[in-house]
Motif scaffolding. Structure first.
Motif, short mmCIF file in Angstrom:
data_model
loop_
_atom_site.label_atom_id
_atom_site.label_comp_id
_atom_site.label_asym_id
_atom_site.label_seq_id
_atom_site.Cartn_x
_atom_site.Cartn_y
_atom_site.Cartn_z
N ARG A 1 0.85 -1.20 0.00
CA ARG A 1 0.00 0.00 0.00
C ARG A 1 0.88 1.24 0.00
O ARG A 1 1.60 1.49 -0.94
N MET A 2 0.86 2.00 1.06
CA MET A 2 1.65 3.23 1.14
C MET A 2 2.96 3.04 1.90
O MET A 2 3.72 3.98 2.07
N ASP A 3 3.23 1.83 2.38
CA ASP A 3 4.43 1.56 3.17
C ASP A 3 5.56 1.01 2.30
O ASP A 3 5.33 0.22 1.39
#
Length: 125
Positions: free
Chosen positions: A78-80
């Motif tokens: 995801r955003m990590d």
């Protein structure tokens, strides 16, 4: 019209044969329960768990000696983004810790041995 169809059919058949020859007529299969990708005749098998990462390498089905090798994984979930260094552990490269993995996590592998390096990409299921 039938001649054109015949030519197209022959072209598709030979294209498929060329693809199969390039892929050596096999799909890489996991031997350790991981996800496998093949890059330039090298099979990379990644086992990704929340507490460990393992990478096995095979050249034409034969294990590659990883005793002097390292690998760096870049995990994109995801955003990590997480970077993980793998070190030799017997017949594989391995890291223990806490890893952010989920379905559709993308993993970029930079594999290094003395004198050469290569990359592979995975999408975890």
């Amino acid at each position: 019209m039938k001649l054109v169809q015949l030519i197209v059919a022959l072209a598709l058949t030979t294209t498929g044969a060329a693809f199969a020859a390039e892929n050596h007529g096999h799909d890489p299969k996991p031997l350790h329960g991981g996800v496998v990708v093949e890059v330039k005749d090298i099979e990379y098998e990644l086992i990704a768990k929340p507490d460990s990462m393992q990478l096995y390498l095979r050249d034409h089905g034969k294990p590659i000696d990883v005793s002097k090798a390292t690998a760096k994984l870049t995990l994109l979930t995801r955003m990590d983004k997480q970077e993980v260094g793998l070190k030799p552990a017997g017949d594989k490269l391995e890291a223990k810790g806490s890893f952010k993995i989920a379905a559709n996590t993308k993993v970029m592998v930079l594999f290094s041995q003395p004198g050469k390096s290569s990359t592979a990409r995975f999408v975890l299921k």
